[in-house]
Design a protein around this motif. Sequence first.
Motif, mmCIF file in Angstrom:
data_model
loop_
_atom_site.group_PDB
_atom_site.id
_atom_site.type_symbol
_atom_site.label_atom_id
_atom_site.label_comp_id
_atom_site.label_asym_id
_atom_site.label_seq_id
_atom_site.Cartn_x
_atom_site.Cartn_y
_atom_site.Cartn_z
ATOM 1 N N ASP A 46 0.808 -1.216 0.000
ATOM 2 C CA ASP A 46 0.000 0.000 0.000
ATOM 3 C C ASP A 46 0.841 1.266 0.000
ATOM 4 O OD1 ASP A 46 1.056 -0.308 2.507
ATOM 5 O OD2 ASP A 46 -0.836 -0.026 3.589
ATOM 6 N N ARG A 47 2.153 1.111 -0.188
ATOM 7 C CA ARG A 47 3.045 2.273 -0.225
ATOM 8 C C ARG A 47 3.570 2.466 -1.642
ATOM 9 N NH1 ARG A 47 4.854 3.813 4.774
ATOM 10 N NH2 ARG A 47 5.229 5.769 3.664
ATOM 11 N N PHE A 48 4.112 3.655 -1.912
ATOM 12 C CA PHE A 48 4.461 4.060 -3.272
ATOM 13 C C PHE A 48 5.864 3.640 -3.691
ATOM 14 C CE2 PHE A 48 5.879 7.951 -5.855
ATOM 15 C CZ PHE A 48 5.550 7.367 -7.065
ATOM 16 N N LEU A 49 6.876 4.351 -3.239
ATOM 17 C CA LEU A 49 8.238 4.202 -3.751
ATOM 18 C C LEU A 49 9.228 4.236 -2.601
ATOM 19 C CD1 LEU A 49 10.498 4.274 -5.928
ATOM 20 C CD2 LEU A 49 10.074 6.729 -6.154
ATOM 21 N N LEU A 50 10.106 3.227 -2.534
ATOM 22 C CA LEU A 50 11.077 3.120 -1.448
ATOM 23 C C LEU A 50 12.500 3.236 -1.968
ATOM 24 C CD1 LEU A 50 11.682 2.552 1.545
ATOM 25 C CD2 LEU A 50 11.651 0.099 0.993
ATOM 26 N N PHE A 51 13.306 3.992 -1.239
ATOM 27 C CA PHE A 51 14.727 4.171 -1.545
ATOM 28 C C PHE A 51 15.523 3.756 -0.316
ATOM 29 C CE2 PHE A 51 18.285 7.460 -1.416
ATOM 30 C CZ PHE A 51 19.138 6.728 -2.214
ATOM 31 N N ILE A 52 16.265 2.649 -0.411
ATOM 32 C CA ILE A 52 17.079 2.152 0.699
ATOM 33 C C ILE A 52 18.546 2.304 0.346
ATOM 34 C CG2 ILE A 52 17.676 0.183 2.151
ATOM 35 C CD1 ILE A 52 14.982 -1.025 1.598
ATOM 36 N N SER A 53 19.257 3.095 1.101
ATOM 37 C CA SER A 53 20.696 3.230 0.883
ATOM 38 C C SER A 53 21.347 3.867 2.098
ATOM 39 C CB SER A 53 20.991 4.085 -0.351
ATOM 40 O OG SER A 53 22.393 4.164 -0.575
ATOM 41 N N TYR A 59 25.092 10.943 -6.882
ATOM 42 C CA TYR A 59 24.082 10.588 -7.871
ATOM 43 C C TYR A 59 22.846 9.974 -7.215
ATOM 44 C CZ TYR A 59 26.041 5.820 -7.577
ATOM 45 O OH TYR A 59 26.484 4.597 -7.143
ATOM 46 N N ARG A 60 23.030 9.246 -6.120
ATOM 47 C CA ARG A 60 21.867 8.718 -5.401
ATOM 48 C C ARG A 60 21.068 9.861 -4.767
ATOM 49 N NH1 ARG A 60 25.345 3.835 -3.124
ATOM 50 N NH2 ARG A 60 24.559 2.141 -4.428
ATOM 51 N N GLN A 61 21.770 10.778 -4.126
ATOM 52 C CA GLN A 61 21.086 11.894 -3.466
ATOM 53 C C GLN A 61 20.363 12.783 -4.484
ATOM 54 O OE1 GLN A 61 20.981 11.012 -0.384
ATOM 55 N NE2 GLN A 61 22.382 12.354 0.758
ATOM 56 N N ALA A 62 21.044 13.077 -5.595
ATOM 57 C CA ALA A 62 20.440 13.930 -6.621
ATOM 58 C C ALA A 62 19.237 13.252 -7.264
ATOM 59 C CB ALA A 62 21.482 14.287 -7.681
ATOM 60 N N SER A 63 19.316 11.950 -7.464
ATOM 61 C CA SER A 63 18.201 11.216 -8.071
ATOM 62 C C SER A 63 16.999 11.204 -7.147
ATOM 63 C CB SER A 63 18.630 9.784 -8.403
ATOM 64 O OG SER A 63 19.638 9.772 -9.390
ATOM 65 N N PHE A 64 17.226 11.011 -5.861
ATOM 66 C CA PHE A 64 16.112 11.035 -4.918
ATOM 67 C C PHE A 64 15.467 12.415 -4.892
ATOM 68 C CE2 PHE A 64 14.255 11.413 -0.635
ATOM 69 C CZ PHE A 64 13.415 10.314 -0.649
ATOM 70 N N ASP A 65 16.276 13.461 -4.867
ATOM 71 C CA ASP A 65 15.734 14.823 -4.889
ATOM 72 C C ASP A 65 14.923 15.078 -6.153
ATOM 73 O OD1 ASP A 65 18.489 16.580 -3.216
ATOM 74 O OD2 ASP A 65 16.749 15.512 -2.442
ATOM 75 N N ALA A 66 15.412 14.585 -7.296
ATOM 76 C CA ALA A 66 14.686 14.768 -8.558
ATOM 77 C C ALA A 66 13.333 14.079 -8.512
ATOM 78 C CB ALA A 66 15.518 14.230 -9.721
ATOM 79 N N SER A 67 13.287 12.892 -7.915
ATOM 80 C CA SER A 67 12.013 12.171 -7.831
ATOM 81 C C SER A 67 11.046 12.878 -6.884
ATOM 82 C CB SER A 67 12.250 10.731 -7.366
ATOM 83 O OG SER A 67 12.657 10.677 -6.015
ATOM 84 N N VAL A 68 11.561 13.429 -5.795
ATOM 85 C CA VAL A 68 10.701 14.156 -4.855
ATOM 86 C C VAL A 68 10.077 15.374 -5.536
ATOM 87 C CG1 VAL A 68 10.656 15.509 -2.720
ATOM 88 C CG2 VAL A 68 11.947 13.367 -2.815
ATOM 89 N N ALA A 69 10.909 16.127 -6.275
ATOM 90 C CA ALA A 69 10.408 17.318 -6.960
ATOM 91 C C ALA A 69 9.360 16.956 -8.006
ATOM 92 C CB ALA A 69 11.571 18.069 -7.603
ATOM 93 N N TYR A 70 9.608 15.902 -8.757
ATOM 94 C CA TYR A 70 8.657 15.500 -9.799
ATOM 95 C C TYR A 70 7.340 15.048 -9.178
ATOM 96 C CZ TYR A 70 6.782 13.368 -14.033
ATOM 97 O OH TYR A 70 5.989 13.050 -15.112
ATOM 98 N N CYS A 71 7.416 14.237 -8.147
ATOM 99 C CA CYS A 71 6.198 13.741 -7.505
ATOM 100 C C CYS A 71 5.371 14.892 -6.925
ATOM 101 C CB CYS A 71 6.560 12.747 -6.409
ATOM 102 S SG CYS A 71 7.216 11.172 -7.038
ATOM 103 N N LYS A 72 6.035 15.836 -6.318
ATOM 104 C CA LYS A 72 5.326 16.985 -5.758
ATOM 105 C C LYS A 72 4.644 17.800 -6.844
ATOM 106 C CE LYS A 72 6.007 21.035 -2.780
ATOM 107 N NZ LYS A 72 7.006 21.808 -1.975
ATOM 108 N N GLY A 73 5.312 17.960 -7.978
ATOM 109 C CA GLY A 73 4.756 18.755 -9.061
ATOM 110 C C GLY A 73 3.682 18.059 -9.868
ATOM 111 N N HIS A 74 3.545 16.733 -9.701
ATOM 112 C CA HIS A 74 2.585 15.979 -10.504
ATOM 113 C C HIS A 74 1.561 15.239 -9.658
ATOM 114 C CE1 HIS A 74 5.778 16.744 -13.425
ATOM 115 N NE2 HIS A 74 4.896 16.498 -14.373
ATOM 116 N N GLY A 75 1.449 15.629 -8.411
ATOM 117 C CA GLY A 75 0.403 15.079 -7.565
ATOM 118 C C GLY A 75 0.587 13.635 -7.162
#
Length: 254
Positions: A46-53, A59-75
């Motif tokens: 029942d959960r969306f997307l998990l990042f374990i590291s 590159y991991r930190q930047a990718s996670f930030d990019a996904s957060v920004a996209y998800c916020k902007g697209h509901g």
Amino acid sequence: MGRPTWQHNIPLEAQFPLPAATLVMSLTKEKLQLLTSPPYQSPRRDRFLLFISSHCTDYRQASFDASVAYCKGHGLPPPTAAGNCHGTHPELNEVSGSEHGMNNELYRNYRFAFIFENTGVDGYITEKILDAVAGGAIPIYLGSPKAPIRFSLDTGQSPTEWEKKRPHFEAGSITNLFNADRILFWDLFYPEETLRKLEYLENNRTAYKEMQQLPILAHGRATEEEYFSLWPQFSNHTNGSLLKRLRQRIFHML
């Protein structure tokens, strides 16, 4: 602003004719069974997307930030972080990574999983993606590229000039092990394409279910024999099995 780099700690000329040892050594009989009969209908998913590291590369930190920004902007729901790494969003670190080798239990709660390898060399494949697919999640994968990835933004160089120098990410030998149609491949420098696919699957549960129920291994029993048959109790051990190939190689070295 510079772009994230994916540096090698392995020589560029290194080759991995077999999957990385951590992938094979982390395989248990239970995980192998999950690869062939995965928990498609897990009631906890029942959960969306998990990042374990816990290895917080840029590159991991930047990718996670990019996904957060996209998800916020697209509901979309925000991703969840576990371990020490959460980009610039500590508020999204909700869970702790489970005991090493048992992350597949945690992935059973999630529909998607970020899986980023430590280095960009084809054939370097670790237990990370094995845990995700054994848990039934759809992996968003960065690793084992056809061409080595080693890029950085040189001083004085504009992003436009830099972008022209780099090819798009293309998956390598990971597709020999796992069904490429059940993986979303993350292009480190052009993540928007993958994020759009993620958005579509999250908003279309029928499409998500169809993708999640695809076979996990690339070629079923043949893949199991070739890549996951290190232990005597796994598979039928034909002449092409991993265990027999290793034994033959050792014999010829004597």
